[in-house]
Design a protein around this motif. Structure first.
Motif, short mmCIF file in Angstrom:
data_model
loop_
_atom_site.label_atom_id
_atom_site.label_comp_id
_atom_site.label_asym_id
_atom_site.label_seq_id
_atom_site.Cartn_x
_atom_site.Cartn_y
_atom_site.Cartn_z
N GLN A 79 0.92 -0.66 -3.14
CA GLN A 79 2.01 -0.19 -2.30
C GLN A 79 2.49 1.21 -2.58
OE1 GLN A 79 4.99 -2.90 -0.73
NE2 GLN A 79 3.64 -4.61 -1.08
N ARG A 80 2.74 1.51 -4.15
CA ARG A 80 3.32 2.71 -4.17
C ARG A 80 2.26 4.04 -3.78
NH1 ARG A 80 1.36 0.93 -9.07
NH2 ARG A 80 -0.05 2.07 -10.26
N ILE A 81 1.02 3.64 -3.79
CA ILE A 81 -0.23 4.69 -3.45
C ILE A 81 -0.18 4.90 -2.12
CG2 ILE A 81 -2.49 5.31 -3.68
CD1 ILE A 81 -0.86 5.61 -6.28
N LEU A 82 -0.02 3.66 -1.43
CA LEU A 82 -0.28 3.66 0.20
C LEU A 82 0.92 4.34 0.71
CD1 LEU A 82 -1.46 -0.22 0.77
CD2 LEU A 82 -2.71 1.80 0.18
N ASP A 83 2.18 4.03 0.12
CA ASP A 83 3.31 4.65 0.69
C ASP A 83 3.36 6.13 0.47
OD1 ASP A 83 4.37 2.16 1.42
OD2 ASP A 83 5.98 2.05 0.01
N ALA A 84 2.70 6.52 -0.83
CA ALA A 84 2.86 7.91 -1.00
C ALA A 84 1.71 8.85 -0.26
CB ALA A 84 2.40 8.25 -2.46
N MET A 85 0.62 8.17 -0.05
CA MET A 85 -0.39 8.78 1.07
C MET A 85 -0.04 9.14 2.30
SD MET A 85 -3.95 7.41 -0.71
CE MET A 85 -4.39 7.91 -2.26
N THR A 86 0.52 7.86 2.79
CA THR A 86 1.16 7.82 4.12
C THR A 86 2.21 8.79 4.54
OG1 THR A 86 2.06 5.87 3.91
CG2 THR A 86 -0.06 5.88 4.97
N PRO B 90 4.80 4.37 5.31
CA PRO B 90 5.85 4.14 4.13
C PRO B 90 6.54 2.82 4.39
CG PRO B 90 5.56 6.35 4.99
CD PRO B 90 4.96 5.71 5.87
N GLY B 91 6.73 2.09 3.24
CA GLY B 91 7.79 0.86 3.37
C GLY B 91 7.24 -0.26 4.15
N ALA C 77 1.57 5.19 12.45
CA ALA C 77 1.17 4.50 11.17
C ALA C 77 -0.29 4.68 10.89
CB ALA C 77 1.34 3.00 11.35
N ALA C 78 -0.74 4.74 9.60
CA ALA C 78 -1.90 5.12 9.24
C ALA C 78 -2.96 3.81 9.30
CB ALA C 78 -2.11 5.54 7.84
N TRP C 79 -3.97 3.96 9.44
CA TRP C 79 -4.95 3.04 9.18
C TRP C 79 -5.57 2.59 7.99
CZ3 TRP C 79 -5.89 -0.13 13.64
CH2 TRP C 79 -5.78 0.45 14.88
N LEU C 80 -5.67 1.21 7.47
CA LEU C 80 -5.80 1.01 5.91
C LEU C 80 -7.21 0.18 6.25
CD1 LEU C 80 -5.35 0.41 3.04
CD2 LEU C 80 -3.89 -1.39 3.69
#
Length: 320
Positions: free
Chosen positions: A221-228, A272-273, A286-289
């Protein structure tokens, strides 16, 4: 009465043995191509076909897997994204490069996973149900890998992929024009080993790029949050194996990271979050994952159930 009990036990044993045989010898060879559409490009942008590969975990003798992956070049993707864990043997690099050969003629980007650094080891599968498999050991490696002397020929893999034109996104940010569509990429080294260093590549999304794409092996999650937070609107990851053993009607039980099981594979939304909040609560921006269930597994745990090995062809199109 005793005879009926024994018959019931025998039937149960036969079913369990059949399920174990299926999960070990059949489903791991039932390779699936998933097709997904993602509305993430600016209006008026031509669609792009992106092939997402992950978690090959290749042993050179796996001819069926090698032939199936090599055949994906016939899909004529515009871009290939590899999210790591290519190797499962000391001598696997030449086999990986041969398997990817035709795909290496296509523009591509890649990151590394823990099994691009360290050879596979036998593990207690029950450890995936607590957090003991995520403890950091000496030198930053997870404890299994810190004790593993089988350092793989990582640089040979990097050199082989890079020499054919694929971009190494190991804690890196780069630009690439794909079918005349300007794209920005940002990637990190494997977060599962705590090798990621996102602050060194953190920057707002390039305003002149049609899309900023984040790439990571493990979807922590830390990476997904930072990237988005920086404006990436599409993120690719692997690592989870889709849970590897899924319960029909329920899904994955584990993800081998802090991502919730509902996002263990496939397409979802992230912001984020986001944490454990479902995609239905996603804000408009929101981003797509996309998390791939991957194509292989640790040779010491070679089973899959209700979770076929997969590659995904994503068609990126203009948002409505």
């Amino acid at each position: 009465m005793h005879q009926q009990v024994w018959r019931t036990l025998a039937a149960g044993t036969a079913v369990a043995a059949g399920g174990a045989a299926y999960a070990t010898w059949i489903e791991p060879r039932l390779f699936a191509l998933r097709r997904v559409e993602v509305p993430c490009l600016p209006a008026g942008t031509r669609p792009l076909r992106v092939l997402h590969l992950s978690d090959l975990h290749l042993v050179p003798r796996q001819r069926m897997k090698r032939d199936w992956v090599a055949g994906l070049a016939a899909l004529l993707p515009d871009l290939v994204i590899s999210t790591g864990d290519n190797l499962a043997a000391m001598d696997a690099v030449p086999a990986v490069l041969e398997t990817y050969d035709a795909l290496l003629d296509v523009p591509g980007v890649f990151v590394l996973g823990s099994n691009d650094y360290y050879g596979p080891t036998a593990k207690n599968p029950l450890r995936y149900f607590d957090d003991s498999h995520t403890k950091v050991g000496i030198g930053g490696e997870r404890d299994d890998d810190a004790l593993n002397p089988r350092r793989l020929p990582t640089q040979d893999l990097i050199d082989g992929l890079s020499s054919r034109g694929w971009r190494d996104l190991t804690n890196a940010r780069t630009r690439l024009s794909v079918a005349q569509v300007p794209l920005e990429f940002v990637g990190v080294d494997d977060p599962h080993l705590d090798y990621d260093d996102y602050p060194t590549v953190s920057a707002p999304a390039a305003p002149d790029a049609a899309l900023t794409i984040g790439v990571t092996h493990a979807p922590y999650q830390r990476i997904l949050d930072a990237m988005t937070a920086d404006g990436a609107r599409l993120i690719f990851a692997g690592h989870t194996h889709g849970g590897q053993l899924q319960v029909p009607g329920y899904g994955a039980l584990v993800t081998n990271c802090d991502l919730e099981t509902g996002r263990a594979s496939g397409l979802s939304r992230w912001w984020p979050g986001a944490g454990s909040r479902p995609s239905s609560q996603a804000p408009a921006d929101a981003a797509w994952l996309h998390v791939s269930a991957g194509l292989g597994s640790n040779p010491y745990t070679p089973f899959r159930f209700a979770c076929r090995p997969e590659a995904t062809l994503l068609t990126l199109r203009a948002a409505a």
